[in-house]
Design a protein around this motif. Structure first.
Motif, PDB file in Angstrom:
ATOM      1  N   LEU A 214      37.959 -25.998  -5.454  1.00 49.94           N
ATOM      2  CA  LEU A 214      36.740 -25.210  -5.637  1.00 49.94           C
ATOM      3  C   LEU A 214      36.502 -24.884  -7.109  1.00 49.94           C
ATOM      4  N   ALA A 215      37.565 -24.548  -7.838  1.00 49.72           N
ATOM      5  CA  ALA A 215      37.432 -24.236  -9.267  1.00 49.72           C
ATOM      6  C   ALA A 215      36.967 -25.462 -10.052  1.00 49.72           C
ATOM      7  N   VAL A 216      37.542 -26.613  -9.761  1.00 52.55           N
ATOM      8  CA  VAL A 216      37.138 -27.861 -10.446  1.00 52.55           C
ATOM      9  C   VAL A 216      35.683 -28.199 -10.116  1.00 52.55           C
ATOM     10  N   LEU A 217      35.319 -28.092  -8.842  1.00 45.74           N
ATOM     11  CA  LEU A 217      33.938 -28.376  -8.449  1.00 45.74           C
ATOM     12  C   LEU A 217      32.968 -27.381  -9.082  1.00 45.74           C
ATOM     13  N   LEU A 218      33.375 -26.136  -9.225  1.00 47.55           N
ATOM     14  CA  LEU A 218      32.529 -25.135  -9.873  1.00 47.55           C
ATOM     15  C   LEU A 218      32.279 -25.505 -11.337  1.00 47.55           C
ATOM     16  N   VAL A 219      33.316 -25.914 -12.040  1.00 48.63           N
ATOM     17  CA  VAL A 219      33.158 -26.309 -13.444  1.00 48.63           C
ATOM     18  C   VAL A 219      32.211 -27.508 -13.555  1.00 48.63           C
ATOM     19  N   ILE A 220      32.390 -28.504 -12.686  1.00 49.26           N
ATOM     20  CA  ILE A 220      31.504 -29.673 -12.694  1.00 49.26           C
ATOM     21  C   ILE A 220      30.070 -29.251 -12.420  1.00 49.26           C
ATOM     22  N   GLU A 221      29.879 -28.414 -11.427  1.00 52.62           N
ATOM     23  CA  GLU A 221      28.542 -27.929 -11.068  1.00 52.62           C
ATOM     24  C   GLU A 221      27.888 -27.178 -12.220  1.00 52.62           C
ATOM     25  N   VAL A 222      28.636 -26.279 -12.854  1.00 53.21           N
ATOM     26  CA  VAL A 222      28.087 -25.474 -13.950  1.00 53.21           C
ATOM     27  C   VAL A 222      27.660 -26.372 -15.108  1.00 53.21           C
ATOM     28  N   VAL A 223      28.465 -27.358 -15.457  1.00 52.76           N
ATOM     29  CA  VAL A 223      28.136 -28.255 -16.563  1.00 52.76           C
ATOM     30  C   VAL A 223      26.974 -29.175 -16.183  1.00 52.76           C
ATOM     31  N   ALA A 224      27.048 -29.819 -15.035  1.00 50.57           N
ATOM     32  CA  ALA A 224      26.006 -30.770 -14.620  1.00 50.57           C
ATOM     33  C   ALA A 224      24.650 -30.089 -14.479  1.00 50.57           C
ATOM     34  N   ASP A 225      24.645 -28.854 -14.047  1.00 49.38           N
ATOM     35  CA  ASP A 225      23.393 -28.155 -13.791  1.00 49.38           C
ATOM     36  C   ASP A 225      22.682 -27.733 -15.073  1.00 49.38           C
ATOM     37  N   LYS A 226      23.353 -27.838 -16.205  1.00 51.65           N
ATOM     38  CA  LYS A 226      22.748 -27.446 -17.486  1.00 51.65           C
ATOM     39  C   LYS A 226      22.069 -28.625 -18.183  1.00 51.65           C
ATOM     40  N   VAL A 227      22.268 -29.829 -17.690  1.00 50.95           N
ATOM     41  CA  VAL A 227      21.748 -31.030 -18.353  1.00 50.95           C
ATOM     42  C   VAL A 227      20.477 -31.505 -17.642  1.00 50.95           C
ATOM     43  N   PRO A 228      19.344 -31.551 -18.383  1.00 46.09           N
ATOM     44  CA  PRO A 228      18.103 -32.030 -17.759  1.00 46.09           C
ATOM     45  C   PRO A 228      18.301 -33.434 -17.177  1.00 46.09           C
ATOM     46  N   ALA A 229      17.661 -33.722 -16.091  1.00 42.56           N
ATOM     47  CA  ALA A 229      17.753 -34.974 -15.328  1.00 42.56           C
ATOM     48  C   ALA A 229      19.033 -34.998 -14.488  1.00 42.56           C
ATOM     49  N   VAL A 230      20.174 -34.676 -15.087  1.00 47.48           N
ATOM     50  CA  VAL A 230      21.418 -34.607 -14.318  1.00 47.48           C
ATOM     51  C   VAL A 230      21.312 -33.471 -13.306  1.00 47.48           C
ATOM     52  N   ASP A 231      20.641 -32.378 -13.699  1.00 48.26           N
ATOM     53  CA  ASP A 231      20.487 -31.255 -12.783  1.00 48.26           C
ATOM     54  C   ASP A 231      19.673 -31.647 -11.557  1.00 48.26           C
ATOM     55  N   HIS A 232      18.720 -32.534 -11.744  1.00 46.98           N
ATOM     56  CA  HIS A 232      17.916 -33.010 -10.600  1.00 46.98           C
ATOM     57  C   HIS A 232      18.775 -33.829  -9.642  1.00 46.98           C
ATOM     58  N   VAL A 233      19.586 -34.725 -10.185  1.00 48.93           N
ATOM     59  CA  VAL A 233      20.505 -35.522  -9.352  1.00 48.93           C
ATOM     60  C   VAL A 233      21.487 -34.588  -8.650  1.00 48.93           C
ATOM     61  N   ASN A 234      21.980 -33.600  -9.378  1.00 51.01           N
ATOM     62  CA  ASN A 234      22.894 -32.617  -8.793  1.00 51.01           C
ATOM     63  C   ASN A 234      22.232 -31.880  -7.639  1.00 51.01           C
ATOM     64  N   ASP A 235      20.972 -31.478  -7.808  1.00 49.26           N
ATOM     65  CA  ASP A 235      20.267 -30.784  -6.730  1.00 49.26           C
ATOM     66  C   ASP A 235      20.126 -31.668  -5.495  1.00 49.26           C
ATOM     67  N   ILE A 236      19.895 -32.943  -5.696  1.00 51.33           N
ATOM     68  CA  ILE A 236      19.804 -33.864  -4.553  1.00 51.33           C
ATOM     69  C   ILE A 236      21.141 -33.919  -3.816  1.00 51.33           C
ATOM     70  N   LEU A 237      22.228 -34.075  -4.578  1.00 54.76           N
ATOM     71  CA  LEU A 237      23.562 -34.127  -3.964  1.00 54.76           C
ATOM     72  C   LEU A 237      23.918 -32.810  -3.269  1.00 54.76           C
ATOM     73  N   GLN A 238      23.496 -31.709  -3.869  1.00 53.93           N
ATOM     74  CA  GLN A 238      23.834 -30.385  -3.337  1.00 53.93           C
ATOM     75  C   GLN A 238      23.031 -30.012  -2.090  1.00 53.93           C
ATOM     76  N   THR A 239      22.046 -30.830  -1.726  1.00 50.37           N
ATOM     77  CA  THR A 239      21.237 -30.526  -0.547  1.00 50.37           C
ATOM     78  C   THR A 239      22.084 -30.486   0.722  1.00 50.37           C
ATOM     79  N   LEU A 240      23.169 -31.193   0.761  1.00 48.58           N
ATOM     80  CA  LEU A 240      24.101 -31.099   1.890  1.00 48.58           C
ATOM     81  C   LEU A 240      25.212 -30.087   1.632  1.00 48.58           C
ATOM     82  N   VAL A 241      25.652 -30.007   0.382  1.00 46.01           N
ATOM     83  CA  VAL A 241      26.807 -29.164   0.048  1.00 46.01           C
ATOM     84  C   VAL A 241      26.468 -27.675   0.146  1.00 46.01           C
ATOM     85  N   ARG A 242      25.359 -27.270  -0.450  1.00 45.43           N
ATOM     86  CA  ARG A 242      25.034 -25.837  -0.480  1.00 45.43           C
ATOM     87  C   ARG A 242      24.806 -25.244   0.910  1.00 45.43           C
ATOM     88  N   PRO A 243      24.053 -25.900   1.791  1.00 43.92           N
ATOM     89  CA  PRO A 243      23.926 -25.332   3.143  1.00 43.92           C
ATOM     90  C   PRO A 243      25.265 -25.262   3.884  1.00 43.92           C
TER      91      PRO A 243
END
Length: 195
Positions: free
Chosen positions: A52-81
């Motif tokens: 969870l800690a490793v995934l949190l670090v990846i999420e925090v970094v990826a979510d700060k980068v334009p375009a990468v954040d969009h891809v992250n949001d697509i992937l997170q559509t299953l993870v967050r729910p």
């Protein structure tokens, strides 16, 4: 209170899947602030906490980068729910300072709280992704790190409120709704002025 605790955790998971899971796992593991129900004790496992800690670090970094954040949001559509379902079920069934008798709220199968949490997290996630797309478009991506930081801070604050003072979850959600409405009104006024 159980409903507010579970709801606050699920809403937080809609912003960042790993914050409420990691916080609950750490608090249950290292403090007496949270006591998880037996079916959710796996959240305190060393390997689960590390992942969870490793995934949190990846999420925090990826979510700060334009375009990468969009891809992250697509992937997170299953993870967050999924995370929302887990933390709603675990949080509403946990013994916390605000929840001393979790059995009062859910007397049915464990699937009901999981589904409630998944729906809340999905709605939050979809709202976040929509707002983020608008921020990225209107700022040419420059606003992505700022928006992401606000989302991360909100996820931590909402998780803390849900566990310690769940009544304030209502205040937090109401304030967030007011801010979003005000932002939309401003954007509409600006759009009208430009037109």
């Amino acid at each position: 209170m159980e409903l507010l605790t579970g709801s606050g955790l699920a809403l937080s998971a809609g912003l960042n899947a790993y914050v409420p899971m990691l916080v609950m796992g750490l608090l249950a593991r290292f403090t007496t602030l949270v006591t998880l129900p037996p079916s959710w004790v796996w959240l305190t496992n060393d390997w689960v906490l590390i992942v969870l800690a490793v995934l949190l670090v990846i999420e925090v970094v990826a979510d700060k980068v334009p375009a990468v954040d969009h891809v992250n949001d697509i992937l997170q559509t299953l993870v967050r729910p999924t995370a929302g379902g887990i933390v709603f079920a675990a949080g509403s069934g946990a013994v916390t300072p605000a929840t001393t008798d979790p059995g009062e709220f859910f007397t049915s199968a464990a699937m009901v709280p999981f589904v409630c949490g998944a729906i809340l997290a999905l709605l939050t996630h979809l709202g976040k992704a929509g707002v983020r797309a608008g921020v990225n478009l209107s700022t040419a991506g420059v606003g992505a790190p700022v928006a992401s930081t606000v989302e991360d801070i909100s996820a931590v604050a909402l998780t803390a409120l849900a566990l310690v003072l769940p009544v304030l979850v209502l205040v937090f959600v109401a304030a967030a709704v007011v801010v979003v409405i005000q932002m939309r009104r401003k954007r509409l006024r600006r759009h009208r002025l430009v037109s």
